[in-house]
Write a protein that holds these residues in place. Sequence first.
Motif, PDB file in Angstrom:
ATOM      1  N   PRO A  45      66.911  38.418  40.135  1.00 55.76           N
ATOM      2  CA  PRO A  45      65.859  38.489  38.887  1.00 55.76           C
ATOM      3  C   PRO A  45      64.335  37.664  39.893  1.00 55.76           C
ATOM      4  CG  PRO A  45      67.675  37.717  37.739  1.00 55.76           C
ATOM      5  CD  PRO A  45      68.035  37.986  39.402  1.00 55.76           C
ATOM      6  N   GLU A  46      64.897  36.702  40.494  1.00 55.56           N
ATOM      7  CA  GLU A  46      63.663  36.034  41.211  1.00 55.56           C
ATOM      8  C   GLU A  46      62.938  36.854  42.360  1.00 55.56           C
ATOM      9  OE1 GLU A  46      64.607  31.717  41.742  1.00 55.56           O
ATOM     10  OE2 GLU A  46      63.233  31.845  43.386  1.00 55.56           O
ATOM     11  N   THR A  47      63.770  37.579  43.151  1.00 58.27           N
ATOM     12  CA  THR A  47      63.167  38.504  44.151  1.00 58.27           C
ATOM     13  C   THR A  47      62.370  39.460  43.550  1.00 58.27           C
ATOM     14  OG1 THR A  47      65.052  37.669  45.586  1.00 58.27           O
ATOM     15  CG2 THR A  47      63.902  39.777  46.094  1.00 58.27           C
ATOM     16  N   ARG A  48      63.057  39.992  42.462  1.00 61.89           N
ATOM     17  CA  ARG A  48      62.331  41.289  41.646  1.00 61.89           C
ATOM     18  C   ARG A  48      61.062  40.837  41.189  1.00 61.89           C
ATOM     19  NH1 ARG A  48      63.394  44.253  36.348  1.00 61.89           N
ATOM     20  NH2 ARG A  48      62.001  46.138  36.818  1.00 61.89           N
ATOM     21  N   PHE A  49      60.993  39.404  40.682  1.00 66.36           N
ATOM     22  CA  PHE A  49      59.758  39.151  39.926  1.00 66.36           C
ATOM     23  C   PHE A  49      58.786  38.779  41.084  1.00 66.36           C
ATOM     24  CE2 PHE A  49      57.043  37.309  36.956  1.00 66.36           C
ATOM     25  CZ  PHE A  49      56.386  36.433  37.449  1.00 66.36           C
ATOM     26  N   THR A  50      59.065  38.161  41.992  1.00 69.06           N
ATOM     27  CA  THR A  50      58.211  38.063  43.179  1.00 69.06           C
ATOM     28  C   THR A  50      57.403  39.332  43.917  1.00 69.06           C
ATOM     29  OG1 THR A  50      59.300  35.833  43.835  1.00 69.06           O
ATOM     30  CG2 THR A  50      58.198  36.655  45.462  1.00 69.06           C
ATOM     31  N   HIS A  51      58.302  40.118  43.989  1.00 68.08           N
ATOM     32  CA  HIS A  51      57.905  41.374  44.470  1.00 68.08           C
ATOM     33  C   HIS A  51      56.658  42.082  43.542  1.00 68.08           C
ATOM     34  CE1 HIS A  51      57.634  45.193  46.407  1.00 68.08           C
ATOM     35  NE2 HIS A  51      58.065  45.718  45.129  1.00 68.08           N
ATOM     36  N   LEU A  52      57.201  41.910  42.156  1.00 64.46           N
ATOM     37  CA  LEU A  52      56.307  42.666  41.024  1.00 64.46           C
ATOM     38  C   LEU A  52      55.118  41.846  41.059  1.00 64.46           C
ATOM     39  CD1 LEU A  52      56.899  44.540  38.541  1.00 64.46           C
ATOM     40  CD2 LEU A  52      57.297  42.497  37.200  1.00 64.46           C
ATOM     41  N   TYR A  53      55.190  40.408  41.276  1.00 67.04           N
ATOM     42  CA  TYR A  53      53.726  39.763  41.324  1.00 67.04           C
ATOM     43  C   TYR A  53      53.153  39.880  42.472  1.00 67.04           C
ATOM     44  CZ  TYR A  53      50.702  35.519  41.067  1.00 67.04           C
ATOM     45  OH  TYR A  53      49.847  34.575  40.736  1.00 67.04           O
ATOM     46  N   ASP A  54      53.583  39.754  43.618  1.00 65.05           N
ATOM     47  CA  ASP A  54      52.803  40.140  44.768  1.00 65.05           C
ATOM     48  C   ASP A  54      52.244  41.643  44.803  1.00 65.05           C
ATOM     49  OD1 ASP A  54      53.631  37.531  45.710  1.00 65.05           O
ATOM     50  OD2 ASP A  54      55.173  38.187  47.050  1.00 65.05           O
ATOM     51  N   THR A  55      52.957  42.529  44.328  1.00 63.19           N
ATOM     52  CA  THR A  55      52.653  44.001  44.524  1.00 63.19           C
ATOM     53  C   THR A  55      51.439  44.143  43.341  1.00 63.19           C
ATOM     54  OG1 THR A  55      54.792  44.614  45.093  1.00 63.19           O
ATOM     55  CG2 THR A  55      53.307  46.272  44.117  1.00 63.19           C
ATOM     56  N   HIS A  56      51.369  43.582  42.398  1.00 65.90           N
ATOM     57  CA  HIS A  56      50.611  43.994  40.976  1.00 65.90           C
ATOM     58  C   HIS A  56      49.611  42.802  40.457  1.00 65.90           C
ATOM     59  CE1 HIS A  56      52.742  47.690  40.849  1.00 65.90           C
ATOM     60  NE2 HIS A  56      53.938  47.262  40.799  1.00 65.90           N
ATOM     61  N   TYR A  57      49.740  41.579  41.016  1.00 64.23           N
ATOM     62  CA  TYR A  57      48.960  40.446  40.415  1.00 64.23           C
ATOM     63  C   TYR A  57      47.234  40.965  40.536  1.00 64.23           C
ATOM     64  CZ  TYR A  57      46.513  36.303  39.073  1.00 64.23           C
ATOM     65  OH  TYR A  57      45.725  35.465  38.652  1.00 64.23           O
ATOM     66  N   ARG A  58      46.947  41.326  41.427  1.00 65.47           N
ATOM     67  CA  ARG A  58      45.391  41.639  41.830  1.00 65.47           C
ATOM     68  C   ARG A  58      44.920  42.633  40.860  1.00 65.47           C
ATOM     69  NH1 ARG A  58      43.577  40.313  47.963  1.00 65.47           N
ATOM     70  NH2 ARG A  58      44.772  38.435  48.093  1.00 65.47           N
ATOM     71  N   ARG A  59      45.781  43.823  40.818  1.00 67.20           N
ATOM     72  CA  ARG A  59      45.410  44.909  39.970  1.00 67.20           C
ATOM     73  C   ARG A  59      45.482  44.556  38.419  1.00 67.20           C
ATOM     74  NH1 ARG A  59      47.210  50.079  42.098  1.00 67.20           N
ATOM     75  NH2 ARG A  59      45.733  50.998  40.332  1.00 67.20           N
ATOM     76  N   VAL A  60      46.296  43.701  38.065  1.00 63.98           N
ATOM     77  CA  VAL A  60      46.464  43.107  36.772  1.00 63.98           C
ATOM     78  C   VAL A  60      44.992  42.133  36.538  1.00 63.98           C
ATOM     79  CG1 VAL A  60      47.455  41.786  34.923  1.00 63.98           C
ATOM     80  CG2 VAL A  60      48.874  43.459  36.236  1.00 63.98           C
ATOM     81  N   LEU A  61      44.966  41.494  37.334  1.00 63.66           N
ATOM     82  CA  LEU A  61      43.655  40.595  37.257  1.00 63.66           C
ATOM     83  C   LEU A  61      42.361  41.246  37.221  1.00 63.66           C
ATOM     84  CD1 LEU A  61      42.164  37.757  37.239  1.00 63.66           C
ATOM     85  CD2 LEU A  61      42.504  37.762  39.493  1.00 63.66           C
ATOM     86  N   ALA A  62      42.151  42.361  37.970  1.00 64.20           N
ATOM     87  CA  ALA A  62      40.871  43.473  38.233  1.00 64.20           C
ATOM     88  C   ALA A  62      40.929  43.964  36.851  1.00 64.20           C
ATOM     89  CB  ALA A  62      41.293  44.206  39.340  1.00 64.20           C
ATOM     90  N   TYR A  63      41.904  44.315  36.083  1.00 69.07           N
ATOM     91  CA  TYR A  63      41.914  45.127  34.884  1.00 69.07           C
ATOM     92  C   TYR A  63      41.280  44.034  33.932  1.00 69.07           C
ATOM     93  CZ  TYR A  63      43.309  47.231  30.487  1.00 69.07           C
ATOM     94  OH  TYR A  63      43.106  47.757  29.230  1.00 69.07           O
ATOM     95  N   ALA A  64      41.942  42.812  34.004  1.00 64.85           N
ATOM     96  CA  ALA A  64      41.516  41.809  32.937  1.00 64.85           C
ATOM     97  C   ALA A  64      39.961  41.561  33.053  1.00 64.85           C
ATOM     98  CB  ALA A  64      42.481  40.502  33.016  1.00 64.85           C
ATOM     99  N   LEU A  65      39.561  41.286  34.468  1.00 67.80           N
ATOM    100  CA  LEU A  65      38.131  40.968  34.643  1.00 67.80           C
ATOM    101  C   LEU A  65      37.242  42.121  34.243  1.00 67.80           C
ATOM    102  CD1 LEU A  65      38.781  39.642  38.375  1.00 67.80           C
ATOM    103  CD2 LEU A  65      37.536  38.431  36.420  1.00 67.80           C
ATOM    104  N   THR A  66      37.609  43.488  34.019  1.00 62.81           N
ATOM    105  CA  THR A  66      36.782  44.282  33.390  1.00 62.81           C
ATOM    106  C   THR A  66      36.569  44.141  32.079  1.00 62.81           C
ATOM    107  OG1 THR A  66      38.423  46.182  32.848  1.00 62.81           O
ATOM    108  CG2 THR A  66      37.394  46.150  35.104  1.00 62.81           C
ATOM    109  N   HIS A  67      37.520  43.436  31.225  1.00 63.91           N
ATOM    110  CA  HIS A  67      37.249  43.174  29.888  1.00 63.91           C
ATOM    111  C   HIS A  67      36.965  41.762  29.292  1.00 63.91           C
ATOM    112  CE1 HIS A  67      38.882  47.201  29.028  1.00 63.91           C
ATOM    113  NE2 HIS A  67      39.703  46.840  30.140  1.00 63.91           N
ATOM    114  N   ALA A  68      37.022  40.861  30.272  1.00 67.19           N
ATOM    115  CA  ALA A  68      37.072  39.204  29.773  1.00 67.19           C
ATOM    116  C   ALA A  68      36.241  38.473  30.997  1.00 67.19           C
ATOM    117  CB  ALA A  68      38.165  38.692  29.634  1.00 67.19           C
ATOM    118  N   GLU A  69      35.631  37.300  30.734  1.00 74.94           N
ATOM    119  CA  GLU A  69      35.258  36.552  31.794  1.00 74.94           C
ATOM    120  C   GLU A  69      36.371  35.822  32.664  1.00 74.94           C
ATOM    121  OE1 GLU A  69      32.015  34.834  28.709  1.00 74.94           O
ATOM    122  OE2 GLU A  69      32.812  33.330  29.846  1.00 74.94           O
ATOM    123  N   SER A  70      35.903  35.643  33.725  1.00 77.41           N
ATOM    124  CA  SER A  70      37.008  35.312  34.776  1.00 77.41           C
ATOM    125  C   SER A  70      37.838  34.154  34.342  1.00 77.41           C
ATOM    126  CB  SER A  70      36.141  34.948  36.039  1.00 77.41           C
ATOM    127  OG  SER A  70      35.418  33.404  35.872  1.00 77.41           O
ATOM    128  N   GLY A  71      37.732  33.186  33.686  1.00 78.72           N
ATOM    129  CA  GLY A  71      38.519  32.067  33.125  1.00 78.72           C
ATOM    130  C   GLY A  71      39.670  32.616  32.334  1.00 78.72           C
TER     131      GLY A  71
END
Length: 186
Positions: free
Chosen positions: A4-30
């Motif tokens: 699970p730890e390896t899977r989560f790390t891969h999930l995070y490394d692969t998708h964090y920036r895309r999720v953050l970019a999505y959130a940034l289109t709808h909310a302020e940076s913080g």
Amino acid sequence: MDDPETRFTHLYDTHYRRVLAYALTHAESGAAEDIASETFLVAWQRLGDVPDPALPWLLGVARNLLYKQRDKGHRRRALATRVAALTTPQDLATWDVAEHVVERESALAAIATLTERELETLTLVNWHGLDPRAAAKVVGCSATAFFVRLHRARKRLAKAFDSAPAVPARPAAHRHFPDVAKEATR
């Protein structure tokens, strides 16, 4: 990836920036960073439910968190509206209406600057009449932590109220109804 730890790390490394970019289109940076972090917290907690491909699922979680955040803002504004509606006809008969409207607007503007947490802190003590120790139990923190929250919320409200446009004082005979914002700062 059965670990699970390896899977989560891969999930995070692969998708964090895309999720953050999505959130940034709808909310302020913080707020967007908080949404992205909470999205991955949910992913960790429900790792077995995360499908492949994971990105649509992650963006769906982020979207739901954004809606919840937006709902909190709506609730805060609704509370400010309810506070505004607390004026009785008797109050209007004894007050100078124009003076009352300006004072009420100043108080509402000051209240609107508070965060939801600060508003909850002040309403538990001033509106619901709880002492700080009892209010601390309601919000699930220590009494000491609640006293700090209360102090900070009162200080912030007083500062917001002081920076509001000046309102002429009412004659002493008409001071039967305490000012909401001033009462909360005591």
